[in-house]
Design a protein around this motif. Structure first.
Motif, PDB file in Angstrom:
ATOM      1  N   PHE A 300      -1.436  98.689  61.586  1.00  0.00           N
ATOM      2  CA  PHE A 300      -0.196  99.449  61.929  1.00  0.00           C
ATOM      3  C   PHE A 300       0.858  98.570  61.954  1.00  0.00           C
ATOM      4  O   PHE A 300       1.759  99.128  61.050  1.00  0.00           O
ATOM      5  CB  PHE A 300      -0.400 100.002  63.484  1.00  0.00           C
ATOM      6  CG  PHE A 300       0.912 100.591  63.743  1.00  0.00           C
ATOM      7  CD1 PHE A 300       1.404 101.741  63.253  1.00  0.00           C
ATOM      8  CD2 PHE A 300       1.790  99.937  64.595  1.00  0.00           C
ATOM      9  CE1 PHE A 300       2.368 102.307  63.513  1.00  0.00           C
ATOM     10  CE2 PHE A 300       3.000 100.372  65.079  1.00  0.00           C
ATOM     11  CZ  PHE A 300       3.288 101.605  64.388  1.00  0.00           C
ATOM     12  N   LEU A 301       0.988  97.248  61.930  1.00  0.00           N
ATOM     13  CA  LEU A 301       2.025  96.563  61.617  1.00  0.00           C
ATOM     14  C   LEU A 301       2.516  96.586  60.119  1.00  0.00           C
ATOM     15  O   LEU A 301       3.601  96.774  59.693  1.00  0.00           O
ATOM     16  CB  LEU A 301       1.984  95.117  62.137  1.00  0.00           C
ATOM     17  CG  LEU A 301       2.085  94.996  63.783  1.00  0.00           C
ATOM     18  CD1 LEU A 301       1.595  93.378  64.002  1.00  0.00           C
ATOM     19  CD2 LEU A 301       3.472  95.115  64.175  1.00  0.00           C
ATOM     20  N   SER A 302       1.703  96.534  59.292  1.00  0.00           N
ATOM     21  CA  SER A 302       1.803  96.318  57.697  1.00  0.00           C
ATOM     22  C   SER A 302       2.323  97.717  57.485  1.00  0.00           C
ATOM     23  O   SER A 302       3.345  97.964  56.772  1.00  0.00           O
ATOM     24  CB  SER A 302       0.666  95.865  56.914  1.00  0.00           C
ATOM     25  OG  SER A 302      -0.188  95.594  57.546  1.00  0.00           O
ATOM     26  N   LEU A 303       1.567  98.856  57.834  1.00  0.00           N
ATOM     27  CA  LEU A 303       2.072 100.158  57.587  1.00  0.00           C
ATOM     28  C   LEU A 303       3.259 100.483  58.156  1.00  0.00           C
ATOM     29  O   LEU A 303       4.217 101.148  57.516  1.00  0.00           O
ATOM     30  CB  LEU A 303       1.162 101.284  58.031  1.00  0.00           C
ATOM     31  CG  LEU A 303       1.057 102.723  57.761  1.00  0.00           C
ATOM     32  CD1 LEU A 303       1.079 102.731  56.173  1.00  0.00           C
ATOM     33  CD2 LEU A 303       0.117 103.474  58.435  1.00  0.00           C
ATOM     34  N   ALA A 304       3.764 100.146  59.248  1.00  0.00           N
ATOM     35  CA  ALA A 304       5.016 100.319  60.024  1.00  0.00           C
ATOM     36  C   ALA A 304       6.091  99.856  59.141  1.00  0.00           C
ATOM     37  O   ALA A 304       7.150 100.172  59.172  1.00  0.00           O
ATOM     38  CB  ALA A 304       5.080  99.722  61.252  1.00  0.00           C
ATOM     39  N   ALA A 305       5.967  98.649  58.575  1.00  0.00           N
ATOM     40  CA  ALA A 305       6.965  97.942  57.795  1.00  0.00           C
ATOM     41  C   ALA A 305       7.161  98.717  56.569  1.00  0.00           C
ATOM     42  O   ALA A 305       8.060  98.668  55.717  1.00  0.00           O
ATOM     43  CB  ALA A 305       6.324  96.418  57.374  1.00  0.00           C
ATOM     44  N   LYS A 306       6.083  99.092  55.918  1.00  0.00           N
ATOM     45  CA  LYS A 306       5.991  99.884  54.543  1.00  0.00           C
ATOM     46  C   LYS A 306       6.950 101.178  54.534  1.00  0.00           C
ATOM     47  O   LYS A 306       7.418 101.648  53.708  1.00  0.00           O
ATOM     48  CB  LYS A 306       4.554  99.828  54.088  1.00  0.00           C
ATOM     49  CG  LYS A 306       4.531  99.878  52.557  1.00  0.00           C
ATOM     50  CD  LYS A 306       3.081 100.052  52.301  1.00  0.00           C
ATOM     51  CE  LYS A 306       2.525 101.638  52.013  1.00  0.00           C
ATOM     52  NZ  LYS A 306       1.191 101.964  51.983  1.00  0.00           N
ATOM     53  N   ILE A 307       6.721 101.843  55.687  1.00  0.00           N
ATOM     54  CA  ILE A 307       7.155 103.223  55.734  1.00  0.00           C
ATOM     55  C   ILE A 307       8.530 103.381  55.629  1.00  0.00           C
ATOM     56  O   ILE A 307       9.219 104.166  54.939  1.00  0.00           O
ATOM     57  CB  ILE A 307       6.500 104.126  56.925  1.00  0.00           C
ATOM     58  CG1 ILE A 307       5.073 104.241  57.016  1.00  0.00           C
ATOM     59  CG2 ILE A 307       7.272 105.339  57.244  1.00  0.00           C
ATOM     60  CD1 ILE A 307       4.631 104.847  58.379  1.00  0.00           C
ATOM     61  N   PRO A 308       9.531 102.530  56.290  1.00  0.00           N
ATOM     62  CA  PRO A 308       9.421 101.702  57.479  1.00  0.00           C
ATOM     63  C   PRO A 308       9.599 102.710  58.788  1.00  0.00           C
ATOM     64  O   PRO A 308      10.392 103.930  58.588  1.00  0.00           O
ATOM     65  CB  PRO A 308      10.525 100.640  57.375  1.00  0.00           C
ATOM     66  CG  PRO A 308      11.462 101.525  56.594  1.00  0.00           C
ATOM     67  CD  PRO A 308      10.907 102.419  55.668  1.00  0.00           C
ATOM     68  N   ILE A 309       8.835 102.467  59.814  1.00  0.00           N
ATOM     69  CA  ILE A 309       9.069 102.952  61.243  1.00  0.00           C
ATOM     70  C   ILE A 309      10.282 102.551  61.628  1.00  0.00           C
ATOM     71  O   ILE A 309      10.280 101.293  61.779  1.00  0.00           O
ATOM     72  CB  ILE A 309       7.716 102.999  61.744  1.00  0.00           C
ATOM     73  CG1 ILE A 309       6.732 104.071  61.336  1.00  0.00           C
ATOM     74  CG2 ILE A 309       8.130 103.321  63.326  1.00  0.00           C
ATOM     75  CD1 ILE A 309       5.396 104.051  62.275  1.00  0.00           C
ATOM     76  N   ARG A 310      11.021 103.171  62.400  1.00  0.00           N
ATOM     77  CA  ARG A 310      12.220 102.707  62.912  1.00  0.00           C
ATOM     78  C   ARG A 310      12.099 103.103  64.696  1.00  0.00           C
ATOM     79  O   ARG A 310      12.592 103.990  65.090  1.00  0.00           O
ATOM     80  CB  ARG A 310      13.722 103.426  62.513  1.00  0.00           C
ATOM     81  CG  ARG A 310      14.066 102.835  61.242  1.00  0.00           C
ATOM     82  CD  ARG A 310      14.488 101.301  61.421  1.00  0.00           C
ATOM     83  NE  ARG A 310      14.270 100.547  60.218  1.00  0.00           N
ATOM     84  CZ  ARG A 310      13.952  99.219  60.202  1.00  0.00           C
ATOM     85  NH1 ARG A 310      13.640  98.577  61.368  1.00  0.00           N
ATOM     86  NH2 ARG A 310      13.886  98.688  58.957  1.00  0.00           N
ATOM     87  N   PRO A 311      11.693 102.064  65.265  1.00  0.00           N
ATOM     88  CA  PRO A 311      11.583 102.214  66.596  1.00  0.00           C
ATOM     89  C   PRO A 311      12.949 102.239  67.268  1.00  0.00           C
ATOM     90  O   PRO A 311      13.952 101.601  66.899  1.00  0.00           O
ATOM     91  CB  PRO A 311      10.820 101.021  67.305  1.00  0.00           C
ATOM     92  CG  PRO A 311      10.278 100.289  65.988  1.00  0.00           C
ATOM     93  CD  PRO A 311      11.409 100.443  64.750  1.00  0.00           C
ATOM     94  N   GLU A 312      13.181 103.191  68.542  1.00  0.00           N
ATOM     95  CA  GLU A 312      14.444 103.369  69.054  1.00  0.00           C
ATOM     96  C   GLU A 312      14.121 102.522  70.158  1.00  0.00           C
ATOM     97  O   GLU A 312      13.331 102.790  71.166  1.00  0.00           O
ATOM     98  CB  GLU A 312      14.922 104.783  69.364  1.00  0.00           C
ATOM     99  CG  GLU A 312      16.019 104.920  69.985  1.00  0.00           C
ATOM    100  CD  GLU A 312      16.978 106.060  69.716  1.00  0.00           C
ATOM    101  OE1 GLU A 312      16.958 106.301  68.575  1.00  0.00           O
ATOM    102  OE2 GLU A 312      17.685 106.506  70.460  1.00  0.00           O
ATOM    103  N   VAL A 313      14.977 101.504  70.613  1.00  0.00           N
ATOM    104  CA  VAL A 313      14.459 100.954  71.793  1.00  0.00           C
ATOM    105  C   VAL A 313      15.863 100.512  72.795  1.00  0.00           C
ATOM    106  O   VAL A 313      17.024 100.700  72.308  1.00  0.00           O
ATOM    107  CB  VAL A 313      14.192  99.253  71.385  1.00  0.00           C
ATOM    108  CG1 VAL A 313      12.739  99.222  70.715  1.00  0.00           C
ATOM    109  CG2 VAL A 313      15.073  98.682  70.804  1.00  0.00           C
ATOM    110  N   GLN A 314      15.437 100.393  73.863  1.00  0.00           N
ATOM    111  CA  GLN A 314      16.635 100.150  75.017  1.00  0.00           C
ATOM    112  C   GLN A 314      16.272  98.942  75.610  1.00  0.00           C
ATOM    113  O   GLN A 314      15.280  98.706  76.126  1.00  0.00           O
ATOM    114  CB  GLN A 314      16.607 101.419  76.001  1.00  0.00           C
ATOM    115  CG  GLN A 314      17.602 101.586  76.929  1.00  0.00           C
ATOM    116  CD  GLN A 314      17.490 102.463  78.063  1.00  0.00           C
ATOM    117  OE1 GLN A 314      16.168 103.215  77.880  1.00  0.00           O
ATOM    118  NE2 GLN A 314      18.160 102.576  78.993  1.00  0.00           N
ATOM    119  N   ALA A 315      17.183  98.071  75.399  1.00  0.00           N
ATOM    120  CA  ALA A 315      16.890  96.584  76.040  1.00  0.00           C
ATOM    121  C   ALA A 315      17.407  96.472  77.536  1.00  0.00           C
ATOM    122  O   ALA A 315      18.323  97.125  78.120  1.00  0.00           O
ATOM    123  CB  ALA A 315      17.811  95.736  75.305  1.00  0.00           C
TER     124      ALA A 315
END
Ligand SMILES: [Zn+2]
Ligand SMILES: [Zn+2]
Length: 342
Positions: A300-315
């Motif tokens: 999943f990590l490699s695929l997420a970088a390739k797509i790339p997936i953009r996680p929306e985060v709240q810190a």
């Protein structure tokens, strides 16, 4: 080191501050372990299941948290896989026996000695932790520490769930609940199955709007009939009613994948509505998702970088972990919540 620990199982309705800030001794890595200085740890619904006793930690007090990003501070005598200073991620799978038939077949998530980070051993709501080096992952450069954290559980288990649906390109996918995991799964699904339509069912209008922004074909309230039948669906809610509703919406031969480590008891009586002809007949299937394997996380990590997936985060700060957990409990979510730790 600073850590937020759980000392006692309790209900968030009665105790809104279940975790306590304490000072713990710095852990020391065993031979094949690494010591990681943590910079980010994602907040997952599973922490609520631990705090409220649905999947209780075997020993208390315990440091929760299993979506961890940090840098290697020190390596054990026989740990040579990474260099000191390198950035790594740590997920829910802390270890498995490696010898049983499940492990040998690549199903280490089903191993009866499966140990979970932040439940069976101390996790990431802290400044440091130790982990076997074979259970740490390189993080692709494209992600910041905060972005990478939710990929390690919300993303990886979402990836496993989507795989278990057996979705074919062009078939309809339903996502029930639209929290940290589903907002990553929709990005993954749109990349892997560009001809498939994604239907999202969420109680909150904000979550439905967010789903549309991320490309949902349709978004409606849980319980609203689907405009089209679904070939597959993934349920990420803690409730029972969505199971019955999802089965109603499934097409013949459809499969419902339940991505929830535990369900809450609140609306369990809804299951009495289950009608064989309406919900199960015509070869509909239900399958649960248990844990993750290392290959789920790595792939999943490699695929997420390739797509790339953009996680929306709240810190949130480490000290604000209780607030972040309460917001998940009260479904105040858009994307994923992450503790930023220094
Ligand atoms: Zn999780
Ligand atoms: Zn095993």
């Amino acid at each position: 080191m600073k850590a937020m620990v759980l000392k006692k199982i309790c209900h968030l309705a009665e105790n809104r501050l279940p975790l306590e800030l304490v000072d713990l001794p710095l852990p020391s890595p065993q031979e094949k372990e690494i010591l990681v200085k943590i910079s980010a740890c994602g907040v997952c619904h599973t922490e609520l299941d631990e705090i409220e006793g649905r999947t209780p930690p075997p020993k208390l007090p315990i440091v929760l948290g299993h979506q961890i990003v940090g840098r290697i501070e020190k390596a054990g005598r026989k740990a040579h896989k990474f260099k000191v200073g390198e950035r790594v991620g740590i997920a829910w799978i802390h270890s498995a026996c490696g010898k049983c038939p499940f492990c040998r077949a690549g199903n280490e998530n089903l191993c009866d000695q499966f140990a979970a980070t932040g439940r069976d051993v101390n996790g990431g709501y802290a400044q440091y932790l130790t982990v076997p080096e074979d259970f740490a992952y390189e993080i692709p450069e494209t992600f910041s520490d905060l972005e990478a954290a939710p990929l390690l559980c919300a993303g990886a288990i979402g990836y496993r769930s989507l795989r278990l649906t057996n979705l074919q390109n062009g078939e309809n996918l339903g996502l029930i609940g639209f929290g940290a995991s589903a907002h990553l799964v929709i990005q993954l699904a749109r990349h892997k199955y560009p001809r498939s339509r994604v239907f999202v069912y969420a109680r909150s209008g904000k979550e439905r709007d967010f789903a549309k922004e991320l490309g949902a074909y349709w978004a409606g309230d849980i319980g609203e009939p689907s405009p089209e039948k679904l070939n597959c669906a993934i349920d990420t809610t803690p409730a029972w009613r969505p199971i019955v509703e999802a089965l109603t919406n499934l097409a013949p031969g459809g499969r419902l994948v339940v991505n929830a480590i535990r369900k809450e008891e609140l609306d369990k009586e809804f299951l009495l509505e289950l009608d064989y002809a309406r919900h199960l007949w015509l070869e509909k299937e239900i399958k649960s998702v248990a844990n993750v394997t290392r290959s789920d996380v790595g792939e999943f990590l490699s695929l997420a970088a390739k797509i790339p997936i953009r996680p929306e985060v709240q810190a949130f700060k480490l000290e604000e972990a209780n607030t972040a957990l309460l917001e998940i409990k009260e479904r105040k979510t858009r994307g994923a919540k992450v503790l930023k730790i220094d």
